[in-house]
Write a protein that holds these residues in place. Sequence first.
Motif, mmCIF file in Angstrom:
data_model
loop_
_atom_site.group_PDB
_atom_site.id
_atom_site.type_symbol
_atom_site.label_atom_id
_atom_site.label_comp_id
_atom_site.label_asym_id
_atom_site.label_seq_id
_atom_site.Cartn_x
_atom_site.Cartn_y
_atom_site.Cartn_z
ATOM 1 N N VAL A 107 38.669 38.473 49.480
ATOM 2 C CA VAL A 107 38.038 39.672 48.938
ATOM 3 C C VAL A 107 36.528 39.529 49.046
ATOM 4 N N ARG A 108 35.889 40.646 49.241
ATOM 5 C CA ARG A 108 34.436 40.696 49.142
ATOM 6 C C ARG A 108 34.064 41.922 48.315
ATOM 7 N N THR A 109 32.881 41.884 47.758
ATOM 8 C CA THR A 109 32.457 42.939 46.845
ATOM 9 C C THR A 109 31.219 43.634 47.403
ATOM 10 N N ALA A 110 30.974 44.808 46.860
ATOM 11 C CA ALA A 110 29.787 45.574 47.251
ATOM 12 C C ALA A 110 29.212 46.238 46.015
ATOM 13 N N ARG A 111 27.898 46.346 46.019
ATOM 14 C CA ARG A 111 27.183 46.978 44.920
ATOM 15 C C ARG A 111 26.309 48.085 45.486
ATOM 16 N N SER A 112 26.446 49.256 44.896
ATOM 17 C CA SER A 112 25.643 50.382 45.372
ATOM 18 C C SER A 112 24.209 50.212 44.905
ATOM 19 N N GLY A 113 23.285 50.399 45.849
ATOM 20 C CA GLY A 113 21.871 50.270 45.540
ATOM 21 C C GLY A 113 21.148 51.597 45.638
ATOM 22 N N ALA A 114 19.850 51.500 45.701
ATOM 23 C CA ALA A 114 19.038 52.710 45.776
ATOM 24 C C ALA A 114 19.166 53.356 47.154
ATOM 25 N N SER A 121 28.795 41.208 49.530
ATOM 26 C CA SER A 121 28.901 39.763 49.360
ATOM 27 C C SER A 121 29.688 39.149 50.508
ATOM 28 N N GLY A 122 29.743 37.826 50.521
ATOM 29 C CA GLY A 122 30.586 37.126 51.475
ATOM 30 C C GLY A 122 32.037 37.143 51.018
ATOM 31 N N TRP A 123 32.931 36.638 51.873
ATOM 32 C CA TRP A 123 34.353 36.636 51.556
ATOM 33 C C TRP A 123 34.676 35.527 50.563
ATOM 34 N N PHE A 124 35.546 35.842 49.623
ATOM 35 C CA PHE A 124 35.989 34.887 48.605
ATOM 36 C C PHE A 124 37.504 34.742 48.722
ATOM 37 N N ASP A 125 37.982 33.489 48.858
ATOM 38 C CA ASP A 125 39.397 33.215 49.115
ATOM 39 C C ASP A 125 40.171 33.185 47.792
ATOM 40 N N ALA A 187 35.573 36.550 37.406
ATOM 41 C CA ALA A 187 35.771 35.321 36.635
ATOM 42 C C ALA A 187 35.237 34.090 37.343
ATOM 43 N N HIS A 188 35.286 34.051 38.677
ATOM 44 C CA HIS A 188 34.906 32.852 39.423
ATOM 45 C C HIS A 188 33.501 32.912 40.016
ATOM 46 N N LYS A 189 33.036 34.106 40.350
ATOM 47 C CA LYS A 189 31.729 34.200 41.000
ATOM 48 C C LYS A 189 30.699 34.948 40.169
ATOM 49 N N GLY A 190 31.149 35.910 39.388
ATOM 50 C CA GLY A 190 30.215 36.710 38.606
ATOM 51 C C GLY A 190 29.460 37.686 39.501
ATOM 52 N N GLY A 191 28.373 38.196 38.988
ATOM 53 C CA GLY A 191 27.602 39.164 39.745
ATOM 54 C C GLY A 191 28.056 40.579 39.469
ATOM 55 N N ASP A 194 30.627 47.227 42.409
ATOM 56 C CA ASP A 194 31.343 48.471 42.140
ATOM 57 C C ASP A 194 32.551 48.675 43.044
ATOM 58 N N PHE A 195 32.592 47.959 44.168
ATOM 59 C CA PHE A 195 33.653 48.134 45.164
ATOM 60 C C PHE A 195 34.196 46.769 45.569
ATOM 61 N N VAL A 196 35.456 46.756 45.979
ATOM 62 C CA VAL A 196 36.072 45.549 46.537
ATOM 63 C C VAL A 196 36.776 45.922 47.834
ATOM 64 N N GLN A 197 36.850 44.939 48.712
ATOM 65 C CA GLN A 197 37.597 45.097 49.961
ATOM 66 C C GLN A 197 38.402 43.829 50.202
ATOM 67 N N LEU A 198 39.666 44.012 50.566
ATOM 68 C CA LEU A 198 40.558 42.879 50.799
ATOM 69 C C LEU A 198 40.793 42.681 52.288
ATOM 70 N N ARG A 199 40.946 41.418 52.656
ATOM 71 C CA ARG A 199 41.356 41.048 54.022
ATOM 72 C C ARG A 199 42.508 40.069 53.892
#
Length: 235
Positions: A107-114, A121-125, A187-191, A194-199
Amino acid sequence: MSGIESAEAREIQHPDSGPAARESGTRAVDRWSTGVLAVRTVLTAAVILCVATTLVHVVLVFLHVAPANKVSKRYGPQINAWVFPFFEQNWRLFAPDPDSANRQILVRTARSGAHGSFQVSGWFDLTAVDDSAVEHNPFPSHTSQNMLRRAWSSYLDTHGGDDRARTDRALMMQRYLGNIAAERVAAHKGGAFDFVQLRVVTLPVPAPGSALDSRPPRPAENRLLPWWKVPAHGK
């Protein structure tokens, strides 16, 4: 007369044994009886609630596993809302179907900015986290062993090769899988995100005793899911 006078004298010398004391003791007993009655009422209500909940659960699960009938067809959405995903019935104990592939879920995450920009983010296993929790653990938790794997299996059952949710159950499983991924990352990375994407990377399990070098390896499936909106984390 002397007996009456002596009784009155004893009553005067020990006023706590008179009518006032007896009335106070009666009030104490009444309060104790009221407290006992209140406790019994609460316990009775709790027992009735537990029995009613158990009966409702048994009836709904029975309607879920029973052949289709008028009741299960009419109240299908309510039955599925109660059974899935926590009380899902799986009969593979009697007809086991072992997995023929290993799946690595990232999974990787994304945060909406200005100005509409996104910080990705990078991929998290996620699978590696579960594997490390199960390995060398004599009593691994059900969450580490099955939650992510079963969520993905249910997603495949409802979506197939298409990532479009066409039914309420498919949409529910999509949200369920996305929420699991979001909670694990938080729980493991924090930060903040608003969005997640799975691979999902699928690698076939070779047959026992087969010579891997005698045939070309089967290609691994690398499935990239769409971005999903999840409740904001870390804000």
